[in-house]
Design an enzyme around this catalytic site. Structure first.
Site, PDB file in Angstrom:
ATOM      1  N   HIS A  17       0.838  -1.207   0.000  1.00 42.23           N
ATOM      2  CA  HIS A  17       0.000   0.000   0.000  1.00 42.23           C
ATOM      3  C   HIS A  17       0.874   1.259   0.000  1.00 42.23           C
ATOM      4  O   HIS A  17       0.613   2.214  -0.721  1.00 42.23           O
ATOM      5  CB  HIS A  17      -0.874   0.054   1.264  1.00 42.23           C
ATOM      6  CG  HIS A  17      -1.893  -1.029   1.388  1.00 42.23           C
ATOM      7  ND1 HIS A  17      -2.021  -1.795   2.525  1.00 42.23           N
ATOM      8  CD2 HIS A  17      -2.860  -1.461   0.543  1.00 42.23           C
ATOM      9  CE1 HIS A  17      -3.016  -2.654   2.378  1.00 42.23           C
ATOM     10  NE2 HIS A  17      -3.543  -2.484   1.183  1.00 42.23           N
ATOM     11  N   LYS A  41     -16.982  -6.600   7.060  1.00 44.28           N
ATOM     12  CA  LYS A  41     -15.735  -7.292   6.690  1.00 44.28           C
ATOM     13  C   LYS A  41     -15.004  -7.851   7.907  1.00 44.28           C
ATOM     14  O   LYS A  41     -13.967  -8.490   7.757  1.00 44.28           O
ATOM     15  CB  LYS A  41     -14.798  -6.328   5.948  1.00 44.28           C
ATOM     16  CG  LYS A  41     -15.028  -6.287   4.447  1.00 44.28           C
ATOM     17  CD  LYS A  41     -13.841  -5.621   3.751  1.00 44.28           C
ATOM     18  CE  LYS A  41     -13.772  -5.983   2.276  1.00 44.28           C
ATOM     19  NZ  LYS A  41     -12.566  -5.468   1.643  1.00 44.28           N
ATOM     20  N   ARG A  90      -2.176  -6.048  -8.576  1.00 49.35           N
ATOM     21  CA  ARG A  90      -1.123  -7.036  -8.347  1.00 49.35           C
ATOM     22  C   ARG A  90      -1.162  -8.095  -9.441  1.00 49.35           C
ATOM     23  O   ARG A  90      -0.273  -8.201 -10.252  1.00 49.35           O
ATOM     24  CB  ARG A  90      -1.296  -7.698  -6.970  1.00 49.35           C
ATOM     25  CG  ARG A  90      -0.825  -6.843  -5.841  1.00 49.35           C
ATOM     26  CD  ARG A  90      -1.390  -7.273  -4.518  1.00 49.35           C
ATOM     27  NE  ARG A  90      -2.829  -7.087  -4.480  1.00 49.35           N
ATOM     28  CZ  ARG A  90      -3.565  -7.216  -3.401  1.00 49.35           C
ATOM     29  NH1 ARG A  90      -3.019  -7.582  -2.273  1.00 49.35           N
ATOM     30  NH2 ARG A  90      -4.863  -6.993  -3.445  1.00 49.35           N
ATOM     31  N   SER A 128      -2.762  -7.634   3.005  1.00 45.41           N
ATOM     32  CA  SER A 128      -3.032  -7.533   4.442  1.00 45.41           C
ATOM     33  C   SER A 128      -3.416  -8.906   5.000  1.00 45.41           C
ATOM     34  O   SER A 128      -3.046  -9.252   6.124  1.00 45.41           O
ATOM     35  CB  SER A 128      -4.180  -6.551   4.698  1.00 45.41           C
ATOM     36  OG  SER A 128      -3.860  -5.283   4.218  1.00 45.41           O
TER      37      SER A 128
HETATM   38  P1  ADP Z   1      -9.651  -3.829  -0.457  1.00 45.33           P
HETATM   39  O1  ADP Z   1     -10.214  -4.233   0.851  1.00 45.33           O
HETATM   40  O2  ADP Z   1     -10.459  -2.857  -1.233  1.00 45.33           O
HETATM   41  O3  ADP Z   1      -9.083  -4.957  -1.302  1.00 45.33           O
HETATM   42  P2  ADP Z   1      -6.990  -3.278   0.386  1.00 45.33           P
HETATM   43  O4  ADP Z   1      -6.732  -2.547   1.653  1.00 45.33           O
HETATM   44  O5  ADP Z   1      -6.673  -4.706   0.384  1.00 45.33           O
HETATM   45  O6  ADP Z   1      -8.428  -2.935  -0.063  1.00 45.33           O
HETATM   46  O7  ADP Z   1      -6.166  -2.605  -0.794  1.00 45.33           O
HETATM   47  C1  ADP Z   1      -6.394  -1.291  -1.237  1.00 45.33           C
HETATM   48  C2  ADP Z   1      -5.773  -1.110  -2.597  1.00 45.33           C
HETATM   49  O8  ADP Z   1      -4.381  -1.387  -2.526  1.00 45.33           O
HETATM   50  C3  ADP Z   1      -6.321  -2.004  -3.689  1.00 45.33           C
HETATM   51  O9  ADP Z   1      -6.326  -1.267  -4.893  1.00 45.33           O
HETATM   52  C4  ADP Z   1      -5.304  -3.110  -3.770  1.00 45.33           C
HETATM   53  O10 ADP Z   1      -5.268  -3.707  -5.058  1.00 45.33           O
HETATM   54  C5  ADP Z   1      -4.035  -2.331  -3.511  1.00 45.33           C
HETATM   55  N1  ADP Z   1      -2.950  -3.168  -2.998  1.00 45.33           N
HETATM   56  C6  ADP Z   1      -2.968  -3.961  -1.910  1.00 45.33           C
HETATM   57  N2  ADP Z   1      -1.790  -4.603  -1.745  1.00 45.33           N
HETATM   58  C7  ADP Z   1      -1.003  -4.188  -2.774  1.00 45.33           C
HETATM   59  C8  ADP Z   1       0.337  -4.507  -3.208  1.00 45.33           C
HETATM   60  N3  ADP Z   1       1.071  -5.402  -2.549  1.00 45.33           N
HETATM   61  N4  ADP Z   1       0.817  -3.895  -4.322  1.00 45.33           N
HETATM   62  C9  ADP Z   1       0.033  -3.026  -4.996  1.00 45.33           C
HETATM   63  N5  ADP Z   1      -1.232  -2.691  -4.666  1.00 45.33           N
HETATM   64  C10 ADP Z   1      -1.740  -3.262  -3.574  1.00 45.33           C
END
Ligand code: ADP
Length: 161
Positions: A17, A41, A90, A128
């Protein structure tokens, strides 16, 4: 003034992130990191905790604001006066899901566009959920998340790694 929203759950924020946040900050004038408050969630961290961790991890960046939100992303974007949404990509699995969301959002809010940043290769595997899964079983997660987050995860799981 170009303001964009980077929305997500950030439960908790990872280096993946933070990589997207840092790169976005170089492209836009102001980045609003929208922290989704969705109890359905069943997050590990409360929205307040998630906001706090993001604030700590981005304190050196001058054009970032961390703002909690609930409800529809497009409503939040309009409320913030932001017409660009940033998402990280990703793998192909992210793409299918994100494409559907971006296209349906454009149907109902044509003035808002979604911009995708592809993951830096070193974080391509990182999520996460993976961090939480490892931490729950006592694996050291310092290579995945900032140190303040490591400490908070340890407290949650009552672990000493
Ligand atoms: P959600 O619950 O909407 O999936 P996340 O907190 O998991 O939200 O992620 C928010 C954003 O960050 C999303 O666009 C996700 O694709 C991106 N993201 C999460 N991990 C990574 C990573 N390792 N590399 C690039 N983008 C990421």
């Amino acid at each position: 003034m170009l303001r964009a929203i980077y929305p997500g759950s950030f439960d908790p924020v990872t280096y993946g992130h933070l990589d997207i946040i840092r790169r976005s900050c170089k492209i836009v004038d102001e980045l609003v990191v929208g922290v989704l408050n969705n109890n359905a969630k069943m997050p590990l961290f409360s929205v307040e905790e998630r906001v706090k961790m993001l604030e700590e991890a981005t304190k050196d960046l001058t054009n970032v604001r961390i703002v909690p939100f609930h409800g529809l992303l497009i409503d939040f974007a309009r409320q913030m006066d932001a017409f660009v949404i940033i998402r990280g990509l990703r793998a192909i699995t992210d793409f299918e899901y994100e494409l559907q969301i971006a296209q349906s959002n454009r149907k109902v809010a044509p003035e808002i566009d979604t911009v995708f940043l592809t993951t830096s290769i070193e974080y391509a595997y990182l999520s996460s959920s993976i961090v939480k899964e490892y931490a729950r079983y006592g694996v050291d997660v310092t290579q995945f998340v900032p140190i303040e987050v490591v400490d908070r995860i340890k407290e949650k799981y009552n672990r000493a790694f």
